[in-house]
Design a protein around this motif. Structure first.
Motif, PDB file in Angstrom:
ATOM      1  N   ASP A  29       0.860  -1.187   0.000  1.00 46.47           N
ATOM      2  CA  ASP A  29       0.000   0.000   0.000  1.00 46.47           C
ATOM      3  C   ASP A  29       0.896   1.236   0.000  1.00 46.47           C
ATOM      4  OD1 ASP A  29      -1.918   1.923   0.231  1.00 46.47           O
ATOM      5  OD2 ASP A  29      -2.880   1.090   2.010  1.00 46.47           O
ATOM      6  N   ARG A  62       0.051   4.330  -0.526  1.00 49.93           N
ATOM      7  CA  ARG A  62      -0.626   5.583  -0.205  1.00 49.93           C
ATOM      8  C   ARG A  62      -0.115   6.211   1.096  1.00 49.93           C
ATOM      9  NH1 ARG A  62      -6.699   3.499  -0.379  1.00 49.93           N
ATOM     10  NH2 ARG A  62      -5.648   1.855   0.821  1.00 49.93           N
ATOM     11  N   LYS A  94      -6.244   7.812   3.501  1.00 46.27           N
ATOM     12  CA  LYS A  94      -5.248   7.419   2.501  1.00 46.27           C
ATOM     13  C   LYS A  94      -5.754   7.825   1.116  1.00 46.27           C
ATOM     14  CE  LYS A  94      -3.102   3.586   5.001  1.00 46.27           C
ATOM     15  NZ  LYS A  94      -2.637   2.181   4.924  1.00 46.27           N
ATOM     16  N   PHE A  96      -5.890   8.055  -2.861  1.00 45.69           N
ATOM     17  CA  PHE A  96      -5.472   7.215  -3.978  1.00 45.69           C
ATOM     18  C   PHE A  96      -4.503   7.990  -4.877  1.00 45.69           C
ATOM     19  CE2 PHE A  96      -9.118   5.056  -2.396  1.00 45.69           C
ATOM     20  CZ  PHE A  96      -9.016   3.729  -2.784  1.00 45.69           C
ATOM     21  N   LYS A 103      -9.815  10.143  -4.904  1.00 48.37           N
ATOM     22  CA  LYS A 103     -10.610   9.444  -3.898  1.00 48.37           C
ATOM     23  C   LYS A 103      -9.806   9.332  -2.608  1.00 48.37           C
ATOM     24  CE  LYS A 103     -13.292   6.568  -7.119  1.00 48.37           C
ATOM     25  NZ  LYS A 103     -14.653   6.984  -6.738  1.00 48.37           N
ATOM     26  N   LEU A 104     -10.523   9.167  -1.508  1.00 48.61           N
ATOM     27  CA  LEU A 104      -9.902   9.097  -0.190  1.00 48.61           C
ATOM     28  C   LEU A 104     -10.512   7.931   0.558  1.00 48.61           C
ATOM     29  CD1 LEU A 104      -7.914  11.034   1.380  1.00 48.61           C
ATOM     30  CD2 LEU A 104      -9.939  11.953   2.500  1.00 48.61           C
ATOM     31  N   GLU A 105      -9.679   7.023   1.076  1.00 41.86           N
ATOM     32  CA  GLU A 105     -10.177   5.907   1.879  1.00 41.86           C
ATOM     33  C   GLU A 105      -9.920   6.198   3.351  1.00 41.86           C
ATOM     34  OE1 GLU A 105     -10.305   1.031   1.932  1.00 41.86           O
ATOM     35  OE2 GLU A 105      -8.738   2.054   0.784  1.00 41.86           O
ATOM     36  N   SER A 154     -11.335  -0.378   7.191  1.00 43.76           N
ATOM     37  CA  SER A 154     -11.801   0.619   6.231  1.00 43.76           C
ATOM     38  C   SER A 154     -13.249   1.013   6.536  1.00 43.76           C
ATOM     39  CB  SER A 154     -11.687   0.075   4.814  1.00 43.76           C
ATOM     40  OG  SER A 154     -12.195   1.009   3.873  1.00 43.76           O
ATOM     41  N   ARG A 200     -14.957   3.839   4.727  1.00 41.69           N
ATOM     42  CA  ARG A 200     -15.588   4.159   3.452  1.00 41.69           C
ATOM     43  C   ARG A 200     -14.584   4.816   2.517  1.00 41.69           C
ATOM     44  NH1 ARG A 200     -19.728   8.812   5.413  1.00 41.69           N
ATOM     45  NH2 ARG A 200     -20.763   6.881   6.036  1.00 41.69           N
ATOM     46  N   ILE A 201     -14.962   4.897   1.250  1.00 38.87           N
ATOM     47  CA  ILE A 201     -14.170   5.588   0.235  1.00 38.87           C
ATOM     48  C   ILE A 201     -14.946   6.817  -0.205  1.00 38.87           C
ATOM     49  CG2 ILE A 201     -13.173   5.452  -2.079  1.00 38.87           C
ATOM     50  CD1 ILE A 201     -12.690   2.482  -1.584  1.00 38.87           C
ATOM     51  N   ASP A 229     -15.358  10.249  -2.661  1.00 37.72           N
ATOM     52  CA  ASP A 229     -15.003  10.952  -3.895  1.00 37.72           C
ATOM     53  C   ASP A 229     -14.668  12.391  -3.528  1.00 37.72           C
ATOM     54  OD1 ASP A 229     -15.423   8.825  -5.742  1.00 37.72           O
ATOM     55  OD2 ASP A 229     -17.577   9.116  -5.525  1.00 37.72           O
ATOM     56  N   CYS A 230     -13.432  12.804  -3.804  1.00 41.39           N
ATOM     57  CA  CYS A 230     -12.969  14.124  -3.375  1.00 41.39           C
ATOM     58  C   CYS A 230     -13.352  15.218  -4.369  1.00 41.39           C
ATOM     59  CB  CYS A 230     -11.458  14.120  -3.180  1.00 41.39           C
ATOM     60  SG  CYS A 230     -10.906  13.007  -1.883  1.00 41.39           S
TER      61      CYS A 230
END
Length: 417
Positions: free
Chosen positions: A295, A297, A331, A333, A338-340, A348, A350-351, A353-354
């Protein structure tokens, strides 16, 4: 006399006879004959000891390790070690060592199959990429034995992007070399004042994939010549057709890989073999890819505020209210905006959308809004119950004012709840 002896030997070398030499120097034939029988001795030069002599090995080691090291800093360190000379002789010696380093001959060296790959960045300045004017870069990895290249265009050169490009290259080659050579890029190395150290994230990444990171000394192009020669070829034969055009990053990377496949069949003049032919042999020696990817990120700690939101690049995003007051790990991407989010256990959540950075916008999910309202209403009821419990406790315990035991009171409330 020694000067005349030298002159006599010079005239003899020019073909003059003993008599002619005697006439020219104004000496007898016998004297000239004696001089010519023995070689003139050079005068012994007086060797003066310099104050810098005992410190020269220290300076050489520092400058050869890092030719760009600050000369004033070296002088300060020498003074601390007892040097009493002037800074000018230190500067002169540093200049001499730097010149020696820069003038070393460039020697082409060959590596064993799968032993080494070389990495570099190419910078293309500002280009219109995906509808915006951005800095464009290309990550390049070249296999040392076969000269097989891999190129990947990006708009960033940070650590996460560097390592992500490594993974793309390993997948392209179908394996991993024993070592990878870098220049002094900040995402690969840092100088601790005495030695160059591997960047921690790169060190962890290298351990995961089983290769050794190597650093080439600056001003030593022979050590990283394979990738640098390819960079020039790539710029002049591929990117020249794309410069100052509107570019789409995904399509550009696809076209670059298609171009590599075409040139891979061209014969290399020094080997009379193509990159493909040499890579077929080299590939069998590459290390296998691990079962899981690293990973790459960055991990960014973000605190959830009272509104149950985290703030990232000036924009606010809601999360479940159970995390209010807690710190989450974000983290981002590498290739997509996107941000996790992860909780304290590394699970985790959620993911996201930035939105574009700097927008100062707020984004509240409906399920988060409903959960926040429910928690707020529950909180009001709980506070009202606590106030009533406190009143009841005071009325039923006359000694409360004298005792004022907060631990006891807390236990009372917990029992009441």
């Amino acid at each position: 006399m020694e000067k005349f002896m030298l002159k006599a030997h010079e005239l003899q070398a020019q073909g003059l006879t003993q008599k002619q030499i005697a006439e020219q120097l104004g000496r007898t034939d016998r004297t000239i004959r004696t001089w010519l029988k023995e070689m003139p001795r050079e005068r012994k030069k007086t060797v003066r000891k310099s104050k810098l002599d005992e410190f020269k090995p220290i300076i050489e080691a520092l400058v050869r390790e890092n030719p760009e090291i600050n000369g004033a800093k070296i002088y300060e360190n020498l003074v601390k070690k007892g040097f009493t000379g002037k800074s000018s002789i230190v500067r002169e010696f540093i200049t001499k060592i730097r010149k020696e380093e820069s003038q070393k001959a460039v020697i082409r060296f060959e590596t064993e199959p799968a032993h080494q790959a070389q990495v570099d960045w190419i910078e293309f300045g500002r280009q219109y990429v995906n509808g915006k004017l951005k800095k464009l870069f290309a990550f390049v990895m070249v296999m040392g034995y076969s000269r097989m290249p891999f190129v990947y265009f990006t708009t960033r050169m940070d650590s996460a992007t560097l390592l992500y490009c490594h993974i793309k290259a390993f997948e392209f080659f179908g394996g991993i070399p024993d070592e990878i050579l870098y220049d002094n890029m900040k995402t690969a190395w840092y100088y601790d004042g005495e030695h160059w150290q591997t960047n921690r994230q790169l060190a962890r990444f290298a351990y995961h994939y089983g290769f050794i990171p190597k650093r080439c000394k600056i001003h030593r192009p022979e050590t990283k010549g394979k990738v640098e020669r390819f960079n020039q070829y790539f710029e002049n034969n591929f990117f020249v057709d794309y410069d100052n055009r509107t570019l789409e990053l995904t399509a550009l990377n696809e076209e670059a890989l298609a171009w590599i496949k075409r040139i891979a069949d061209n014969k290399l003049s020094q080997f009379n073999q193509s990159r493909n032919e040499r890579f077929v042999y080299e590939k069998q020696f590459l290390k296998q890819l691990p079962a899981s990817s690293f990973d790459v990120r960055d991990a960014i700690p973000l605190i959830v505020n009272r509104e149950s939101c985290i703030t990232y690049k000036t924009n606010k995003y809601s999360v479940p209210p159970v995390f209010i007051g807690k710190t989450l790990t974000a983290k981002p991407f590498v290739e997509v905006e996107k941000l996790e989010l992860f909780d304290s256990e590394g699970v985790s959540i959620r993911i996201i959308d930035c939105a574009p950075a700097g927008g100062r916008q707020s984004f509240m999910r409906l399920e988060d809004r409903d959960a926040i309202l429910a928690a707020w209403e529950k909180g009001l009821k709980r506070d009202a119950f606590k106030r009533q419990a406190k009143k009841t406790f005071k009325l039923s315990n006359p000694e409360y004012v004298a005792v004022r035991n907060p631990v006891f009171y807390e236990q009372f409330l917990m029992g009441a709840l």
